[in-house]
Motif scaffolding. Structure first.
Motif, short mmCIF file in Angstrom:
data_model
loop_
_atom_site.label_atom_id
_atom_site.label_comp_id
_atom_site.label_asym_id
_atom_site.label_seq_id
_atom_site.Cartn_x
_atom_site.Cartn_y
_atom_site.Cartn_z
N PHE A 48 0.72 -1.21 0.16
CA PHE A 48 -0.08 0.09 -0.11
C PHE A 48 0.90 1.27 0.07
N SER A 49 0.35 2.40 -0.38
CA SER A 49 0.96 3.49 -0.19
C SER A 49 1.43 4.02 1.31
N TYR A 50 0.65 3.33 2.16
CA TYR A 50 1.15 3.24 3.60
C TYR A 50 2.33 2.64 3.96
N GLY A 51 3.51 3.02 3.73
CA GLY A 51 4.44 2.48 3.74
C GLY A 51 5.17 1.50 3.00
N GLY A 52 4.43 1.24 1.97
CA GLY A 52 4.72 0.16 0.80
C GLY A 52 5.87 0.43 0.11
N TYR A 53 6.55 2.02 0.02
CA TYR A 53 7.98 2.31 -0.57
C TYR A 53 9.20 1.32 0.01
N SER A 54 8.86 1.09 1.58
CA SER A 54 9.83 0.42 2.36
C SER A 54 9.80 -1.10 2.77
N PRO A 55 9.73 -1.84 1.99
CA PRO A 55 9.65 -3.20 2.28
C PRO A 55 10.98 -3.86 3.10
N ASP A 56 11.97 -3.23 3.02
CA ASP A 56 13.12 -3.56 3.78
C ASP A 56 13.83 -2.39 4.36
N PRO A 57 13.64 -2.25 5.52
CA PRO A 57 14.46 -1.07 6.01
C PRO A 57 16.06 -1.25 6.07
N VAL A 58 16.51 -2.51 6.17
CA VAL A 58 17.91 -2.77 6.37
C VAL A 58 18.66 -2.29 4.98
N PHE A 60 17.67 0.52 2.93
CA PHE A 60 17.90 1.97 3.16
C PHE A 60 18.70 2.30 4.12
N LEU A 61 18.90 1.84 5.16
CA LEU A 61 19.92 1.97 6.41
C LEU A 61 21.31 1.77 5.96
N ALA A 62 21.45 0.77 5.21
CA ALA A 62 22.73 0.52 4.66
C ALA A 62 23.32 1.74 3.76
N ALA A 63 22.35 2.16 2.98
CA ALA A 63 22.71 3.23 1.97
C ALA A 63 23.15 4.54 3.14
N ALA A 64 22.15 4.70 4.03
CA ALA A 64 22.51 5.84 5.02
C ALA A 64 23.69 5.52 5.84
N ALA A 65 23.93 4.51 6.21
CA ALA A 65 25.27 4.21 6.73
C ALA A 65 26.65 4.76 6.09
N GLY A 66 26.38 4.32 4.78
CA GLY A 66 27.56 4.86 3.87
C GLY A 66 27.90 6.19 3.68
N ARG A 67 26.84 6.84 4.14
CA ARG A 67 26.90 8.34 3.71
C ARG A 67 26.98 9.19 5.04
N THR A 68 27.15 8.82 6.23
CA THR A 68 27.24 9.15 7.66
C THR A 68 28.14 8.54 8.38
N ARG A 69 28.51 9.25 9.45
CA ARG A 69 29.37 8.67 10.48
C ARG A 69 29.19 8.59 11.88
N ARG A 70 27.99 9.38 12.07
CA ARG A 70 27.56 9.92 13.51
C ARG A 70 26.18 9.17 14.14
N VAL A 71 25.30 9.43 13.14
CA VAL A 71 23.82 9.19 13.48
C VAL A 71 23.50 7.68 13.64
N ARG A 72 22.51 7.59 14.54
CA ARG A 72 22.25 6.27 14.77
C ARG A 72 21.25 5.74 13.83
N LEU A 73 21.18 4.56 13.71
CA LEU A 73 20.45 4.06 12.38
C LEU A 73 19.30 2.89 12.97
N THR A 75 15.65 0.47 12.51
CA THR A 75 14.56 -0.19 12.04
C THR A 75 13.46 0.29 12.91
N SER A 76 12.13 0.59 12.22
CA SER A 76 11.10 1.22 13.00
C SER A 76 9.67 0.66 12.42
N ALA A 77 9.55 -0.47 12.55
CA ALA A 77 10.61 -1.74 12.89
C ALA A 77 10.32 -2.81 11.74
#
Length: 356
Positions: A48-58, A60-73, A75-77
């Motif tokens: 659904f449009s209710y969250g359906g663009y995010s079937p795998d949080p990991v 996205f968070l792996a992409a976020a990890a590669g461009r950050t050094r400090r912020v915590r990452l 899953t929600s959930a």
């Protein structure tokens, strides 16, 4: 209080492509790192449009990890019922290593009948699958030669690789929307807590937090070491009326998305989800003005939102962490970035204790 951002997309292809949405979201991750926000999170949903663009949080968070050094990452959930525990434990351990120990692992039961149907999982098994899955994952993270003999999964002896960076394991959160017993169980098990204030009254949430904190202390853990995270949609603008106009648009679209997603509760019943059939009617009577009156949405000028946060602190304590839903996809990237900058520069510094 600490503050981070959470992504809960409620758009579909007719609104915005996933490619564009994630480009915007990752730019906002960069901004969260720059502005000193504590965490970045994203949900798991399907179809659904209710969250359906995010079937795998990991992912996205792996992409976020590669461009950050400090912020915590965070899953929600992520949903143990929809994955084998060996697979999910391994993916999360990889993310903890890629991010050099910045993972916060939140697990949820899920609640949408269409998701369970697609995975072939009976909804009545959701609680037992959740408990078993989290137990298996924690054992895989902390033990060697694990032999697991559960109701739904049997394996071993196996030793998971890679081992998590954080010892004995990454912080474990339980995400709960409505269940008082889930809050109590989380406290007894020593799990941290994530919840959404929008789905219950202030008094109900205060009661659940009291139960959770009491069970945490009764289990022998030090009071005050538990983490409690709340999620709020957030729109801030210099002009409070402009923020309300934009916030109303965003809330209306979010409400329409959840209405579609919960529609199957009209014909679904499960002993594991008592009262959830009422969700269909509840989404029809959800109104922007009443949410604003109850401080369910953080929307307004910097001073107005600061006042809201001070009230929330009085209700629930100043030791909570707030996840700001800044970009469901209906407003522009520029709107989301402006919200984050105004929060970081004009709201949080004026709160008692700042960002913590």
């Amino acid at each position: 209080m600490k503050f981070g951002i959470v992504f809960f997309p409620t758009v579909g292809p007719s609104d915005k492509s996933a490619e564009v949405y994630f480009d915007e979201a990752l730019r906002l991750v960069d901004l969260a790192e720059e502005l000193g926000f504590e965490h970045v999170k994203i949900v798991e949903h399907y179809f659904f449009s209710y969250g359906g663009y995010s079937p795998d949080p990991v992912t996205f968070l792996a992409a976020a990890a590669g461009r950050t050094r400090r912020v915590r990452l965070g899953t929600s959930a992520t949903i143990p019922a929809f994955q084998h525990p060996v697979k999910l434990a391994g993916k999360l351990a990889m993310l903890d290593n890629i991010s050099h120990g910045r993972l916060d692992a939140a697990f949820g039961r899920a609640f949408l009948p269409d998701e369970f149907k697609a995975f072939g999982i009976p909804m009545d098994e959701s609680r037992d699958r959740f408990v078993e899955g989290v137990d298996a994952i924690k054992r895989l993270w902390t033990e060697e030669d694990v032999v697991f003999d559960g109701t739904f999964h049997r394996f071993g002896p196996v030793t998971l690789l890679p081992r998590p960076v954080q010892q004995p394991h990454p912080p474990v959160f339980v995400t709960t929307a409505r269940s008082a017993e889930s809050c109590a169980e989380a406290g007894r098990a020593g799990h941290h807590l994530q919840t959404v204030p929008n789905v219950m009254s202030t008094e109900e949430l205060q009661s659940r937090l009291s139960v959770y904190r009491a069970e945490w202390a009764a289990s022998g853990r030090t009071p005050g070491t538990e983490q409690i995270h709340f999620s709020y949609p957030c729109v801030v603008a210099e002009d409070g009326e402009e923020a309300r106009r934009k916030g109303r648009v965003d809330d209306d679209r979010n409400s329409a998305a959840i209405r579609d997603a919960v529609a199957s509760w009209g014909t679904t019943r499960s002993d594991a989800y008592p009262g959830y059939e009422k969700l269909v009617e509840a989404t029809k009577t959800s109104h922007f003005e009443s949410k604003m009156e109850q401080n369910k949405l953080l929307i307004g000028s910097p001073d107005q939102v600061r006042s809201q946060l001070e009230q929330i602190s009085q209700w629930f304590g100043d030791d909570i962490t707030i996840s700001l839903g800044v970009h469901s996809g209906h407003l522009s990237y520029e709107d989301a970035a402006a919200t984050m900058r105004l929060m970081a520069e004009q709201v949080l510094p004026k709160l008692n204790g700042g960002r913590g």
